[in-house]
Design a protein around this motif. Sequence first.
Motif, PDB file in Angstrom:
ATOM      1  N   LYS A 327       0.865  -1.181   0.000  1.00 57.55           N
ATOM      2  CA  LYS A 327       0.000   0.000   0.000  1.00 57.55           C
ATOM      3  C   LYS A 327       0.902   1.232   0.000  1.00 57.55           C
ATOM      4  O   LYS A 327       1.834   1.315   0.801  1.00 57.55           O
ATOM      5  CB  LYS A 327      -0.905   0.026   1.231  1.00 57.55           C
ATOM      6  CG  LYS A 327      -1.842  -1.160   1.351  1.00 57.55           C
ATOM      7  CD  LYS A 327      -2.637  -1.090   2.650  1.00 57.55           C
ATOM      8  CE  LYS A 327      -3.540  -2.302   2.807  1.00 57.55           C
ATOM      9  NZ  LYS A 327      -4.286  -2.262   4.097  1.00 57.55           N
ATOM     10  N   GLN A 328       0.613   2.168  -0.893  1.00 57.32           N
ATOM     11  CA  GLN A 328       1.415   3.382  -0.946  1.00 57.32           C
ATOM     12  C   GLN A 328       0.516   4.575  -1.253  1.00 57.32           C
ATOM     13  O   GLN A 328      -0.305   4.531  -2.173  1.00 57.32           O
ATOM     14  CB  GLN A 328       2.510   3.272  -2.009  1.00 57.32           C
ATOM     15  CG  GLN A 328       3.462   4.466  -2.019  1.00 57.32           C
ATOM     16  CD  GLN A 328       4.535   4.346  -3.083  1.00 57.32           C
ATOM     17  OE1 GLN A 328       4.404   3.558  -4.020  1.00 57.32           O
ATOM     18  NE2 GLN A 328       5.600   5.116  -2.955  1.00 57.32           N
ATOM     19  N   ILE A 348       3.596   7.627   2.299  1.00 59.43           N
ATOM     20  CA  ILE A 348       3.318   6.602   3.305  1.00 59.43           C
ATOM     21  C   ILE A 348       3.253   5.252   2.603  1.00 59.43           C
ATOM     22  O   ILE A 348       2.518   5.096   1.624  1.00 59.43           O
ATOM     23  CB  ILE A 348       1.985   6.866   4.024  1.00 59.43           C
ATOM     24  CG1 ILE A 348       2.000   8.246   4.691  1.00 59.43           C
ATOM     25  CG2 ILE A 348       1.707   5.779   5.058  1.00 59.43           C
ATOM     26  CD1 ILE A 348       0.657   8.645   5.274  1.00 59.43           C
ATOM     27  N   TYR A 349       4.031   4.293   3.068  1.00 61.35           N
ATOM     28  CA  TYR A 349       3.928   2.955   2.497  1.00 61.35           C
ATOM     29  C   TYR A 349       3.850   1.908   3.596  1.00 61.35           C
ATOM     30  O   TYR A 349       4.343   2.087   4.708  1.00 61.35           O
ATOM     31  CB  TYR A 349       5.072   2.655   1.526  1.00 61.35           C
ATOM     32  CG  TYR A 349       6.457   2.573   2.131  1.00 61.35           C
ATOM     33  CD1 TYR A 349       6.881   1.443   2.826  1.00 61.35           C
ATOM     34  CD2 TYR A 349       7.355   3.621   1.975  1.00 61.35           C
ATOM     35  CE1 TYR A 349       8.149   1.361   3.361  1.00 61.35           C
ATOM     36  CE2 TYR A 349       8.630   3.551   2.509  1.00 61.35           C
ATOM     37  CZ  TYR A 349       9.026   2.415   3.199  1.00 61.35           C
ATOM     38  OH  TYR A 349      10.284   2.341   3.727  1.00 61.35           O
ATOM     39  N   ASP A 350       3.194   0.817   3.236  1.00 63.76           N
ATOM     40  CA  ASP A 350       2.997  -0.305   4.155  1.00 63.76           C
ATOM     41  C   ASP A 350       3.115  -1.571   3.312  1.00 63.76           C
ATOM     42  O   ASP A 350       2.307  -1.798   2.409  1.00 63.76           O
ATOM     43  CB  ASP A 350       1.618  -0.206   4.804  1.00 63.76           C
ATOM     44  CG  ASP A 350       1.399  -1.276   5.874  1.00 63.76           C
ATOM     45  OD1 ASP A 350       2.223  -2.205   5.965  1.00 63.76           O
ATOM     46  OD2 ASP A 350       0.402  -1.183   6.603  1.00 63.76           O
ATOM     47  N   ASP A 352       3.731  -5.818   3.339  1.00 62.84           N
ATOM     48  CA  ASP A 352       3.826  -7.110   4.022  1.00 62.84           C
ATOM     49  C   ASP A 352       4.581  -8.084   3.133  1.00 62.84           C
ATOM     50  O   ASP A 352       4.153  -8.370   2.005  1.00 62.84           O
ATOM     51  CB  ASP A 352       2.433  -7.671   4.319  1.00 62.84           C
ATOM     52  CG  ASP A 352       1.689  -6.858   5.360  1.00 62.84           C
ATOM     53  OD1 ASP A 352       2.361  -6.276   6.236  1.00 62.84           O
ATOM     54  OD2 ASP A 352       0.448  -6.798   5.288  1.00 62.84           O
ATOM     55  N   ASN A 364       6.956  -7.046   8.066  1.00 61.31           N
ATOM     56  CA  ASN A 364       6.137  -5.880   7.729  1.00 61.31           C
ATOM     57  C   ASN A 364       7.014  -4.632   7.730  1.00 61.31           C
ATOM     58  O   ASN A 364       7.766  -4.394   8.674  1.00 61.31           O
ATOM     59  CB  ASN A 364       4.990  -5.706   8.730  1.00 61.31           C
ATOM     60  CG  ASN A 364       4.210  -4.418   8.484  1.00 61.31           C
ATOM     61  OD1 ASN A 364       4.438  -3.410   9.139  1.00 61.31           O
ATOM     62  ND2 ASN A 364       3.310  -4.452   7.513  1.00 61.31           N
ATOM     63  N   LYS A 366       6.742  -0.540   7.352  1.00 56.71           N
ATOM     64  CA  LYS A 366       5.800   0.577   7.369  1.00 56.71           C
ATOM     65  C   LYS A 366       6.585   1.852   7.662  1.00 56.71           C
ATOM     66  O   LYS A 366       7.394   1.894   8.591  1.00 56.71           O
ATOM     67  CB  LYS A 366       4.728   0.363   8.427  1.00 56.71           C
ATOM     68  CG  LYS A 366       3.643   1.441   8.448  1.00 56.71           C
ATOM     69  CD  LYS A 366       2.623   1.171   9.536  1.00 56.71           C
ATOM     70  CE  LYS A 366       1.846  -0.091   9.264  1.00 56.71           C
ATOM     71  NZ  LYS A 366       0.752  -0.297  10.257  1.00 56.71           N
ATOM     72  N   LYS A 367       6.365   2.879   6.840  1.00 57.82           N
ATOM     73  CA  LYS A 367       7.112   4.113   7.052  1.00 57.82           C
ATOM     74  C   LYS A 367       6.354   5.298   6.471  1.00 57.82           C
ATOM     75  O   LYS A 367       5.643   5.168   5.473  1.00 57.82           O
ATOM     76  CB  LYS A 367       8.500   4.028   6.402  1.00 57.82           C
ATOM     77  CG  LYS A 367       9.420   5.193   6.773  1.00 57.82           C
ATOM     78  CD  LYS A 367      10.842   4.957   6.315  1.00 57.82           C
ATOM     79  CE  LYS A 367      11.749   6.092   6.781  1.00 57.82           C
ATOM     80  NZ  LYS A 367      13.158   5.888   6.374  1.00 57.82           N
ATOM     81  N   GLU A 368       6.528   6.448   7.103  1.00 58.11           N
ATOM     82  CA  GLU A 368       5.995   7.710   6.595  1.00 58.11           C
ATOM     83  C   GLU A 368       7.153   8.677   6.393  1.00 58.11           C
ATOM     84  O   GLU A 368       7.962   8.891   7.294  1.00 58.11           O
ATOM     85  CB  GLU A 368       4.982   8.304   7.573  1.00 58.11           C
ATOM     86  CG  GLU A 368       4.455   9.662   7.139  1.00 58.11           C
ATOM     87  CD  GLU A 368       3.446  10.246   8.113  1.00 58.11           C
ATOM     88  OE1 GLU A 368       3.353  11.484   8.201  1.00 58.11           O
ATOM     89  OE2 GLU A 368       2.761   9.453   8.793  1.00 58.11           O
TER      90      GLU A 368
END
Length: 645
Positions: A327-328, A348-350, A352, A364, A366-368
């Motif tokens: 997800k981005q 923002i990306y997430d 898995d 996982n 995840k970062k902003e």
Amino acid sequence: MKKYIFIKIFLSYVILALSFLFAEENKDFKPARLTGDNIFELPAEFDSLSLVIVKVKAELTDSGEIIRKEIISEPSPLDKTVKEMTNELNFIPAFQGETPVTSELIFELKFYSKSFTQTEQLEQASTNLSDTLSITALKDSVYKLKNDLWHQEDNAVFIAPNLILKENYNYYSDPLYTDYAIRKFGFLENVAPFAEHLQFRTNYPFHHADYSANLLSFEPYEYAFPVTFTDTDLGIGDVNMQHSLVRIRKNELFDVKNLYVSFGFLGSEGSFPKHKNTNSSTDLDLYMSYKNAGGKYQISYKNHRSDLNGLNLGEQYALHYDWASVKQDEFIAGWENKYFYLKYKQNIYDADMINSDKEEIALNLKKEKNTGLIGKKFSFAETVFDISVQHEFNGETGGVFIFRTELSKADFGINLWIINKDKNSFSFESGYSLNQNFRPFLKSEYLNNEPIEYYNNSPLQKIKLSSSLNKSGAGIDFKNDMLAAKIFMGFWTDKTDKSIHYQTGIDDLGKKFNYFFAEWQANYKFKILLFDGNWINSGTLLLENIETLPYINWKTHLKFIWNLRHHNFLTAGIIYQYGGIDYRNIYFNNIFDESYSLDSYISLQITRQFRINLEGYNLLNRDYILSRPAWLNHVNFSIEWLFLN
């Protein structure tokens, strides 16, 4: 007497026949045009004048860019100003049928003073507006944008020097390193944890792409008219390949002058060899801009959702995870005036990471990221500057410096970009035009690739790869009506390090590679019987010594076009790519096999708004291409349609 009458009649028929042939040859020719206003306010120091008209003759490329310009009216105090202004003007190139061609254009620029009466201004502006918004100008602008979009799509594998495999809107590139950076709307993209080709895929269908000096830049297409421009691309094929692309553009939204919006949606899916899951993704791209006396305001939003095989991840993850759910979300806001621009980006990306044999989330990420940007792009006389500095809050600082200038027949350019201390590039080029066809040049490029870190079958054994590349040499540009070619050769030095970190110590397996190299690009236009032809070539050759075989990367595109009249065209072509075993991969035992692929296509364009495509992939039945599992030969079918409303 009768003899002379007969001769006159005969000559009349000959002249009539020649006129007919000439008209047939040129009836599809459309001359170049200047778009936008050609009326400007006089600078304050010349306000004592009422109206000044300057006539300019310009030579334009087939993309509408000025090669040479000459003021042909009587000398005026505004001549220097006009020479600088012409670099900022926009032109629609000449067309021979559907093909843009180089041409000459004579146009006028009109300057009026504040004392010039309002009635006179309105009369001049009305005349200019009538010319600019004529049906012909509208059609030319619309179909130029359509041609640009289709041309960029058709030549995707040639936009950057590395090998790029394309199937529908799926793109894959070299597996270990991609020796360039990506820049979008002024921001340098640090694409980790994703491979460069995933960012390429999510931006390429929606924005104008340009490659220069190890930098692939994306900028928005600007569409000037209130008529809604909508184009679609719908496709299905073997191995469950299918896609749906919709792009909408409109200026003067809600009847607000200079309020522009573009919207794009891309959905695609398909299965891949040795993976039981289906590769699927959706991309939504929104861009808006508004101009007034205070400057230009921009807003952009990108939404990406996908379930992808691990090959879309950076190598440090692709080596261990064969599936990912990504997800981005990206938001950009900007403002610019004639002095500078300010922009802000939130990314923002997430992701898995999944091992399909276990079917569970193994990792996982995840970062902003929040990044600010300040810069300015401007030109004067024959000089262009592009300067920017960006800073990621609580993170990295980078920037871009681009400088190009021309002095008589000589030119000089510098390109510098810095993502961080590990990923950066510097290059310069200087040339001299001997005449309109030949330009010898000197060039040097230096590139640092960001280190790749991953674990090799054990959490106790971490591997780190890094590379520093330098290319220096000389070359020549050649251009005439049929051939545009560039060759660059010299010495290639690559310092590649591989370190293995154990609990007890570090093994350093670094090596310095030295090669003679040659790079080339060529675009040859020809005609055979009823067909117009186009042959595009590009490649790189590395030679260590005369006793060893060279490493070669080569891609070529051979295209034939049959003009069926009335804007109907039948086009067929083949695209072949060959990638020799990469020296980095040989040394580090990562990849062993050479790679080559052959694709073909045939398309039928019906009028200027409709195109049917049939594409054949992997005609050589390769099990692996670019070290990635590949389906054996298969076909895809698609329909492209342009709507105006």
